[in-house]
Scaffold this active site. Sequence first.
Site, mmCIF file in Angstrom:
data_model
loop_
_atom_site.group_PDB
_atom_site.id
_atom_site.type_symbol
_atom_site.label_atom_id
_atom_site.label_comp_id
_atom_site.label_asym_id
_atom_site.label_seq_id
_atom_site.Cartn_x
_atom_site.Cartn_y
_atom_site.Cartn_z
ATOM 1 N N ASN A 90 -4.571 6.848 -1.333
ATOM 2 C CA ASN A 90 -3.901 7.305 -0.110
ATOM 3 C C ASN A 90 -3.249 8.670 -0.279
ATOM 4 O OD1 ASN A 90 -4.631 5.323 1.651
ATOM 5 N ND2 ASN A 90 -2.881 4.011 1.192
ATOM 6 N N GLU B 74 -6.168 -0.764 -7.429
ATOM 7 C CA GLU B 74 -5.236 0.128 -8.122
ATOM 8 C C GLU B 74 -4.195 -0.756 -8.812
ATOM 9 O OE1 GLU B 74 -5.370 4.090 -5.231
ATOM 10 O OE2 GLU B 74 -3.753 2.659 -4.956
ATOM 11 N N HIS C 109 -3.112 -3.386 -5.985
ATOM 12 C CA HIS C 109 -3.440 -2.870 -4.648
ATOM 13 C C HIS C 109 -4.934 -3.001 -4.366
ATOM 14 C CE1 HIS C 109 -3.575 0.720 -1.660
ATOM 15 N NE2 HIS C 109 -3.360 -0.407 -1.027
ATOM 16 N N SER D 165 0.819 -1.210 0.000
ATOM 17 C CA SER D 165 0.000 0.000 0.000
ATOM 18 C C SER D 165 0.853 1.259 0.000
ATOM 19 C CB SER D 165 -0.971 0.010 1.172
ATOM 20 O OG SER D 165 -0.401 -0.542 2.307
HETATM 21 P P1 NAD Z 1 -1.009 -9.084 8.007
HETATM 22 O O1 NAD Z 1 -0.031 -8.777 9.069
HETATM 23 O O2 NAD Z 1 -2.432 -9.355 8.378
HETATM 24 O O3 NAD Z 1 -0.479 -10.339 7.153
HETATM 25 C C1 NAD Z 1 0.833 -10.474 6.672
HETATM 26 C C2 NAD Z 1 1.160 -11.953 6.641
HETATM 27 O O4 NAD Z 1 2.382 -12.138 5.926
HETATM 28 C C3 NAD Z 1 1.384 -12.574 8.035
HETATM 29 O O5 NAD Z 1 0.567 -13.710 8.163
HETATM 30 C C4 NAD Z 1 2.858 -12.912 8.055
HETATM 31 O O6 NAD Z 1 3.151 -14.081 8.792
HETATM 32 C C5 NAD Z 1 3.168 -13.110 6.592
HETATM 33 N N1 NAD Z 1 4.550 -12.884 6.214
HETATM 34 C C6 NAD Z 1 5.407 -11.930 6.641
HETATM 35 N N2 NAD Z 1 6.574 -12.018 5.995
HETATM 36 C C7 NAD Z 1 6.470 -13.047 5.117
HETATM 37 C C8 NAD Z 1 7.333 -13.611 4.140
HETATM 38 N N3 NAD Z 1 8.557 -13.134 3.938
HETATM 39 N N4 NAD Z 1 6.880 -14.655 3.416
HETATM 40 C C9 NAD Z 1 5.639 -15.147 3.608
HETATM 41 N N5 NAD Z 1 4.767 -14.655 4.518
HETATM 42 C C10 NAD Z 1 5.176 -13.602 5.254
HETATM 43 O O7 NAD Z 1 -0.908 -7.869 6.966
HETATM 44 P P2 NAD Z 1 -2.008 -7.374 5.908
HETATM 45 O O8 NAD Z 1 -2.824 -6.293 6.529
HETATM 46 O O9 NAD Z 1 -2.670 -8.522 5.281
HETATM 47 O O10 NAD Z 1 -1.057 -6.646 4.837
HETATM 48 C C11 NAD Z 1 -0.300 -7.363 3.903
HETATM 49 C C12 NAD Z 1 0.144 -6.437 2.794
HETATM 50 O O11 NAD Z 1 -1.001 -5.833 2.187
HETATM 51 C C13 NAD Z 1 1.040 -5.287 3.228
HETATM 52 O O12 NAD Z 1 1.964 -5.013 2.199
HETATM 53 C C14 NAD Z 1 0.062 -4.137 3.381
HETATM 54 O O13 NAD Z 1 0.670 -2.879 3.241
HETATM 55 C C15 NAD Z 1 -0.875 -4.417 2.232
HETATM 56 N N6 NAD Z 1 -2.237 -3.838 2.389
HETATM 57 C C16 NAD Z 1 -2.887 -3.875 3.576
HETATM 58 C C17 NAD Z 1 -4.163 -3.338 3.665
HETATM 59 C C18 NAD Z 1 -4.943 -3.367 4.960
HETATM 60 O O14 NAD Z 1 -5.918 -2.620 5.090
HETATM 61 N N7 NAD Z 1 -4.562 -4.200 5.918
HETATM 62 C C19 NAD Z 1 -4.775 -2.779 2.530
HETATM 63 C C20 NAD Z 1 -4.085 -2.800 1.312
HETATM 64 C C21 NAD Z 1 -2.815 -3.322 1.249
#
Ligand code: NAD
Length: 516
Positions: free
Chosen positions: A193, A155, A143, A122
């Site tokens: 954003n 996106e 995204h 993001s």
């Molecule tokens: P989260 O913490 O819920 O999940 C991340 C997962 O990735 C965890 O289960 C973790 O164990 C795993 N992980 C970490 N490093 C790893 C690796 N090297 N290999 C494999 N697995 C790995 O996070 P999330 O909220 O799902 O966000 C994930 C991504 O999506 C981020 O880049 C975030 O910026 C993006 N994002 C989040 C949102 C939101 O609202 N939460 C919205 C859009 C984008």
Amino acid sequence: MTLSSSDSLLVVGAGIMGAGIAQVAAQAGHTVHLFDLRPGAAEEARRQLGRSLDTLVAKGRIEAAAAEATLGRIHAIDALEQAASARLVIEAIVERLDAKRALFQQLEGLLAPEAILATNTSSISVTAIANGLQHPERLVGMHFFNPVPLMKLVEVVSGLGTAPAVAEAITGLARSWGKLPVAARSTPGFIVNRIARPYYAETLALLHEQAATPLVLDTALKAAGFRMGPCELMDLIGHDTNFSVTKSVYEANFFDKRYMPSLVQQELVDAGWLGRKSGRGFYAYPEGAGRLPVAVHDTPATAGVVTVHGRGPVADWLEAMAARALSSQGWGPAREPDSDWTGLAVDGARLVLTDGRTARAWARAHGVRDVAVFDRPVAGGVGQPPDAAAAAAPIALAWATHADCSAAWRTQAPAWLAALGFVPLPVADTPGLVVARTLAMLINEAADAVQQGVCTPEGADAAMKLGVNYPAGPFEWLAGWSVDGVAALIAQLDAVYRGERYRLSPWLAARTATLR
Ligand code: NAD
């Protein structure tokens, strides 16, 4: 290059986003391999998804057979090698550049050369994630927004080296999943954003100078069609998260003051008042924002002569509302369409639609003492007032007067606003009040994004409506207002605050009739 439901997918990261992406892909018919670094996390995410699909079946939203088939297409794996046949990988791991780079470099060695690599980041530059890959042209941002199954926006973010065919394949895929893909160039905050920053920033700036309370600001912006006011919304997102997004956009823009974070929010974060999740933010929870008591204006709006000044939809609306207010007395307002201001002259006093000047500045410029300014009425969210006939319920609207105004007009100005169909919300005499100032800055930010090739005007409108539920897109607001009006309002903000924040976008400057 196209992707179809027969192509298998690898989703890396089984957190909140990865699980949602896996669900949507499996519902669209793809075989999905789900991997997480934490042992057992992918299997647990799959079980959790099974429970949510059961709930949807119980509610009659999906067929039991469809739920079973969806779950059957998701395979939790414990080594990336098990998904070597995937045509597309979508990464949703921790938001860290080093981790994402390392993952994609590892995947390049595992997957077929024609496989597409997509990141759900993001805030990290897609260009930077691709740096170090043998084939940076096959990496693209995809995204999604949270919750993935419900939010339609995707996106599609191209980095410097992303091949157009790769972005097109992801665009087609997102569309086939029932999403609305919008193309973006990889720049800080992408579209949503970035363009959303002023929604928070203008309210935080008004709070910083104690122009109004959070409840007044939220009420004014909700009356303009926003589903949540900025203070409620920041409380919901969490001030730590919201502050860190603002800081990352600020830093990524080399500390351009346009994006400067607010001390008001820093203080909330310092205090641990993070919003809903900590029980306290701008408001205390579980009670939340509450409602403003509706002020009763028992003083009748009185006048000998009423003239509506200006032309355009707001002036037309004021004329219709004034006619309605005065009809019981058997007379109506006069009209001066050629005035250089919009509003009402009530005998010697003035009720002026904000052009960015404070009531005090307007009074001085026109040599009139009794002046009150009011905010831009934007009922329904589309940038224009509704038909007078359709304006059934009163609309909350910010207004202000200045220190030298007479006591009589201080009472009569809100009485007139009430007679015109508004619930008057008093705020301090600040330039551009609340809604006009916020919309102008959202439009300005969107205009800059278009100027810099980040997205198209249509892309910006779609992204803001679908990504953050805005009642209209910035260019739709602009169409209901005018480039000159927006530019003039921003020029007034700039004149008062003298910083870089209120810098007119060159895109708007090039389209003004009167400014340069
Ligand atoms: P989260 O913490 O819920 O999940 C991340 C997962 O990735 C965890 O289960 C973790 O164990 C795993 N992980 C970490 N490093 C790893 C690796 N090297 N290999 C494999 N697995 C790995 O996070 P999330 O909220 O799902 O966000 C994930 C991504 O999506 C981020 O880049 C975030 O910026 C993006 N994002 C989040 C949102 C939101 O609202 N939460 C919205 C859009 C984008």
